[in-house]
Design an enzyme around this catalytic site. Structure first.
Site, PDB file in Angstrom:
ATOM      1  N   GLN A 276     -68.711 -61.127   0.822  1.00 40.55           N
ATOM      2  CA  GLN A 276     -69.286 -60.408   1.917  1.00 40.55           C
ATOM      3  C   GLN A 276     -69.825 -60.894   3.321  1.00 40.55           C
ATOM      4  OE1 GLN A 276     -73.158 -58.219   1.214  1.00 40.55           O
ATOM      5  NE2 GLN A 276     -72.756 -56.547   2.388  1.00 40.55           N
TER       6      GLN A 276
ATOM      7  N   ASN B 198     -87.998 -56.451  -0.241  1.00 36.41           N
ATOM      8  CA  ASN B 198     -88.651 -55.300  -1.186  1.00 36.41           C
ATOM      9  C   ASN B 198     -89.209 -54.821   0.696  1.00 36.41           C
ATOM     10  OD1 ASN B 198     -88.748 -56.159  -2.899  1.00 36.41           O
ATOM     11  ND2 ASN B 198     -90.862 -56.886  -3.900  1.00 36.41           N
ATOM     12  N   GLU B 199     -89.893 -54.866   1.884  1.00 36.47           N
ATOM     13  CA  GLU B 199     -90.403 -54.716   2.686  1.00 36.47           C
ATOM     14  C   GLU B 199     -89.892 -53.528   3.788  1.00 36.47           C
ATOM     15  OE1 GLU B 199     -89.971 -58.068   1.921  1.00 36.47           O
ATOM     16  OE2 GLU B 199     -92.296 -58.471   1.279  1.00 36.47           O
TER      17      GLU B 199
ATOM     18  N   SER C 226     -74.543 -60.797   6.396  1.00 34.36           N
ATOM     19  CA  SER C 226     -75.858 -61.669   7.072  1.00 34.36           C
ATOM     20  C   SER C 226     -75.338 -62.968   8.174  1.00 34.36           C
ATOM     21  CB  SER C 226     -77.066 -62.234   6.130  1.00 34.36           C
ATOM     22  OG  SER C 226     -76.331 -61.497   4.949  1.00 34.36           O
TER      23      SER C 226
ATOM     24  N   SER D 164     -72.512 -64.602  -0.800  1.00 39.59           N
ATOM     25  CA  SER D 164     -72.274 -65.068  -2.141  1.00 39.59           C
ATOM     26  C   SER D 164     -70.780 -64.632  -2.750  1.00 39.59           C
ATOM     27  CB  SER D 164     -72.622 -63.558  -3.228  1.00 39.59           C
ATOM     28  OG  SER D 164     -73.765 -63.326  -2.920  1.00 39.59           O
TER      29      SER D 164
ATOM     30  N   GLU E 246     -73.521 -51.119  -1.760  1.00 36.88           N
ATOM     31  CA  GLU E 246     -73.929 -51.721  -2.666  1.00 36.88           C
ATOM     32  C   GLU E 246     -75.407 -51.291  -3.040  1.00 36.88           C
ATOM     33  OE1 GLU E 246     -75.133 -55.072   0.711  1.00 36.88           O
ATOM     34  OE2 GLU E 246     -76.035 -56.530  -0.746  1.00 36.88           O
TER      35      GLU E 246
HETATM   36  C1  LIG Z   1     -79.383 -63.255  -4.166  1.00 42.85           C
HETATM   37  C2  LIG Z   1     -78.522 -62.839  -2.824  1.00 42.85           C
HETATM   38  C3  LIG Z   1     -77.249 -62.742  -2.296  1.00 42.85           C
HETATM   39  C4  LIG Z   1     -77.130 -62.318  -0.671  1.00 42.85           C
HETATM   40  N1  LIG Z   1     -75.458 -62.252  -1.632  1.00 42.85           N
HETATM   41  C5  LIG Z   1     -75.497 -61.710   0.684  1.00 42.85           C
HETATM   42  C6  LIG Z   1     -74.047 -61.490   0.780  1.00 42.85           C
HETATM   43  O1  LIG Z   1     -73.378 -61.956  -0.041  1.00 42.85           O
HETATM   44  N2  LIG Z   1     -73.588 -60.892   1.784  1.00 42.85           N
HETATM   45  C7  LIG Z   1     -74.558 -61.264   3.220  1.00 42.85           C
HETATM   46  O2  LIG Z   1     -73.901 -60.977   4.622  1.00 42.85           O
HETATM   47  N3  LIG Z   1     -75.602 -61.509   2.965  1.00 42.85           N
HETATM   48  C8  LIG Z   1     -76.556 -61.740   1.614  1.00 42.85           C
HETATM   49  N4  LIG Z   1     -77.402 -61.712   1.169  1.00 42.85           N
HETATM   50  C9  LIG Z   1     -78.560 -61.668   2.417  1.00 42.85           C
HETATM   51  C10 LIG Z   1     -79.422 -60.708   2.310  1.00 42.85           C
HETATM   52  O3  LIG Z   1     -79.077 -59.270   2.400  1.00 42.85           O
HETATM   53  C11 LIG Z   1     -80.701 -60.884   3.481  1.00 42.85           C
HETATM   54  O4  LIG Z   1     -81.002 -62.236   2.997  1.00 42.85           O
HETATM   55  C12 LIG Z   1     -81.272 -59.861   3.997  1.00 42.85           C
HETATM   56  O5  LIG Z   1     -80.859 -58.598   3.913  1.00 42.85           O
HETATM   57  C13 LIG Z   1     -82.916 -60.224   4.398  1.00 42.85           C
HETATM   58  O6  LIG Z   1     -82.492 -61.089   5.717  1.00 42.85           O
HETATM   59  P1  LIG Z   1     -83.237 -61.901   5.972  1.00 42.85           P
HETATM   60  O7  LIG Z   1     -82.659 -62.830   4.789  1.00 42.85           O
HETATM   61  O8  LIG Z   1     -82.293 -62.927   7.903  1.00 42.85           O
HETATM   62  O9  LIG Z   1     -84.421 -62.187   5.905  1.00 42.85           O
HETATM   63  P2  LIG Z   1     -84.930 -61.300   7.422  1.00 42.85           P
HETATM   64  O10 LIG Z   1     -84.676 -60.110   7.975  1.00 42.85           O
HETATM   65  O11 LIG Z   1     -85.585 -62.863   8.358  1.00 42.85           O
HETATM   66  O12 LIG Z   1     -86.484 -61.331   6.567  1.00 42.85           O
HETATM   67  C14 LIG Z   1     -87.197 -62.405   6.741  1.00 42.85           C
HETATM   68  C15 LIG Z   1     -88.979 -62.055   6.383  1.00 42.85           C
HETATM   69  O13 LIG Z   1     -89.478 -60.630   7.656  1.00 42.85           O
HETATM   70  C16 LIG Z   1     -89.470 -59.432   6.432  1.00 42.85           C
HETATM   71  N5  LIG Z   1     -89.176 -58.311   7.457  1.00 42.85           N
HETATM   72  C17 LIG Z   1     -88.327 -58.436   8.190  1.00 42.85           C
HETATM   73  N6  LIG Z   1     -87.672 -57.419   8.792  1.00 42.85           N
HETATM   74  C18 LIG Z   1     -89.072 -56.433   8.605  1.00 42.85           C
HETATM   75  C19 LIG Z   1     -89.229 -55.198   8.651  1.00 42.85           C
HETATM   76  N7  LIG Z   1     -88.685 -54.917  10.125  1.00 42.85           N
HETATM   77  N8  LIG Z   1     -90.673 -54.809   8.865  1.00 42.85           N
HETATM   78  C20 LIG Z   1     -91.027 -55.157   7.579  1.00 42.85           C
HETATM   79  N9  LIG Z   1     -91.046 -57.447   7.807  1.00 42.85           N
HETATM   80  C21 LIG Z   1     -89.686 -56.955   7.484  1.00 42.85           C
HETATM   81  C22 LIG Z   1     -88.488 -59.428   5.523  1.00 42.85           C
HETATM   82  O14 LIG Z   1     -88.676 -58.641   4.423  1.00 42.85           O
HETATM   83  C23 LIG Z   1     -88.520 -60.530   4.977  1.00 42.85           C
HETATM   84  O15 LIG Z   1     -90.029 -61.419   4.269  1.00 42.85           O
HETATM   85  C24 LIG Z   1     -77.793 -62.289   0.084  1.00 42.85           C
HETATM   86  C25 LIG Z   1     -79.457 -62.615  -0.261  1.00 42.85           C
HETATM   87  C26 LIG Z   1     -79.560 -63.027  -1.472  1.00 42.85           C
HETATM   88  C27 LIG Z   1     -80.777 -62.906  -1.269  1.00 42.85           C
END
Ligand SMILES: Cc1cc2nc3c(=O)[nH]c(=O)nc-3n(C[C@H](O)[C@H](O)[C@H](O)COP(=O)(O)OP(=O)(O)OC[C@H]3O[C@@H](n4cnc5c(N)ncnc54)[C@H](O)[C@@H]3O)c2cc1C
Length: 403
Positions: free
Chosen positions: A131, A371-372, A134, A166, A249
């Site tokens: 996928q 979680n948020e 991100s 992933s 998902e």
């Molecule tokens: C094990 C794992 C597998 C994954 N696999 C894939 C994959 O195969 N393909 C893919 O495309 N993606 C994948 N992801 C990505 C995943 O979808 C993102 O990590 C997730 O959506 C969070 O985005 P970010 O890491 O950019 O964090 P950010 O969005 O930058 O968030 C950073 C922090 O800010 C907080 N935050 C952000 N917005 C808000 C809000 N509006 N209100 C309150 N708090 C907020 C978040 O909770 C977090 O604590 C994977 C992630 C993990 C951990």
């Protein structure tokens, strides 16, 4: 809606058939099974092998319609089969994206040609999919993606970067979100592609996690050429298609059980003589209570599913509760292990499983929506609180401030 606990008569028969078939084709999981996190490549091969066995025996795609090669059963039957299968020593994880997310999206939005080309090999386990959603500046705010796709004749040329992909290093195909109309607001102007991961211009760089395993990757796309026939859904309407993927998902993550149990932790505590400590006892009891609560939440989801309803906020509550349970219980596990919790490698208790699970909690807390974000959704859809303010929803994407 009254809650249904346990199987109906028909479900019990189905469970029995599944268990009988599984016991004829696999052996029961034992405590000392190989840890797949030590050899991800070997795990992918084992997954392909087992998926072939399922396919050849009519147990692949239990809830997929027969017209697409599936068994034509219900999603409840699929989860009963998954529950039974988890008791056996078989590998399944690397098809989570293809079978759990891409399959349903392709069935809903694909052309007959795309169905014919991709669904059967996917179900057979010939191809691993990843996928590519991100990006460094688009995770929780996924609609902010900036990977650009520009049409050149009947080919799209794609440039940009994805992250967290992933199983990208083992994948044959990817589902890819791109920006095709930067003048439109962020949710518009997105196009969804199927991309051959062997295409020229794709570079996959594995990222080593805190556990020492490279489960996900950075993916760089430089002048990658994708045929126009590989657009899934309509050009500039990719957000609607992506929503089908994201709903699948969440259902998948919310419905998934864990590979560890509180009972196993209690056994470890007994083995180490820690069950006389009153504080440890209290924490184990709390962990057991949380696990029971989660299983009742699971029954609610199953009841909704058996009535043909799409679960509402309970799905988000489940994911959040599960992530918190994991975090708290692994703290307890470290307390149970005491100073031995600091070991890594040789001589660790229980093969180092508890340390691995402690470090794996971050995957559960972040993946599929943090979680948020779960809390925001529960607030809005479950409690009816006002929507989070969104100042950039109607502005052209081109004008938004980029991280
Ligand atoms: C094990 C794992 C597998 C994954 N696999 C894939 C994959 O195969 N393909 C893919 O495309 N993606 C994948 N992801 C990505 C995943 O979808 C993102 O990590 C997730 O959506 C969070 O985005 P970010 O890491 O950019 O964090 P950010 O969005 O930058 O968030 C950073 C922090 O800010 C907080 N935050 C952000 N917005 C808000 C809000 N509006 N209100 C309150 N708090 C907020 C978040 O909770 C977090 O604590 C994977 C992630 C993990 C951990």
């Amino acid at each position: 809606m009254s809650m249904q606990i346990g199987d109906s008569a028909a479900e019990a028969i189905f469970r029995d058939q599944a268990r009988t078939w599984l016991s004829q084709h696999a052996s029961l999981r034992s405590d000392d099974v190989a840890n797949w996190h030590d050899d991800l490549g070997g795990h992918v091969v084992a997954c392909k092998k087992w998926q072939h066995v399922l396919y050849d025996n009519g147990w692949a795609g239990i809830s997929w319609p027969k017209q697409f090669g599936g068994r034509g059963g219900t999603s409840l039957q699929a989860s009963i089969f998954a529950e039974e299968q988890s008791k056996f020593d078989v590998a399944t994880g690397s098809f989570a994206v293809s079978l759990g997310m891409v399959g349903p999206t392709l069935m809903a939005h694909g052309t007959p040609q795309q169905h014919a080309e991709f669904l059967a090999p996917m179900l057979r386990g010939d191809h691993v999919w990843c996928q590519l959603f991100s990006e460094p500046n688009a995770g929780s705010d996924l609609a902010n993606i900036g990977t650009r796709a520009v049409l050149d004749g009947d080919t799209w040329i794609v440039n940009g970067q994805k992250v967290w992909t992933s199983f990208g290093q083992f994948s044959d195909y990817g589902i890819l979100l791109t920006r095709t109309e930067p003048e439109s607001p962020k949710h518009k102007g997105i196009t969804y592609f199927i991309v051959d991961m062997k295409s020229a211009g794709i570079e996959v760089r594995p990222l080593v996690q805190i556990t020492g395993v490279a489960h996900f990757n950075e993916v760089f796309l430089s002048d990658v050429r994708i045929p126009a026939a590989n657009v899934l859904g309509q050009v500039n309407n990719g957000w609607a298609v992506a929503n089908t993927t994201l709903t699948s998902e969440r259902a998948f993550i919310g419905g998934g059980g864990s590979s560890w149990t509180v009972e196993a932790l209690i056994e470890t505590a007994q083995k180490l003589g820690r069950t006389q400590d009153p504080v440890v006892r209290q924490k184990l009891a709390a962990a057991y209570t949380r696990a029971q609560t989660l299983s009742y939440l699971g029954y609610r989801l199953r009841t909704a599913s058996s009535l043909g309803l799409i679960p509402g906020p309970e799905m988000f509550v489940m994911k959040l509760a599960y992530a918190r349970h994991w975090e708290k219980t692994m703290d307890t596990a470290m307390e149970v292990l005491g100073a031995d919790a600091m070991l890594w490698g040789d001589n660790v208790i229980d093969n180092g499983e508890w340390q691995h699970r402690l470090l794996s909690q971050f995957a559960i807390r972040l993946g599929g929506g943090t979680n948020e974000i779960q809390q925001n959704i529960i607030g809005e859809r479950g409690l009816g609180l006002p929507r989070e303010p969104s100042v950039d929803r109607n502005l052209p994407w081109r004008e938004l401030v980029k991280g």
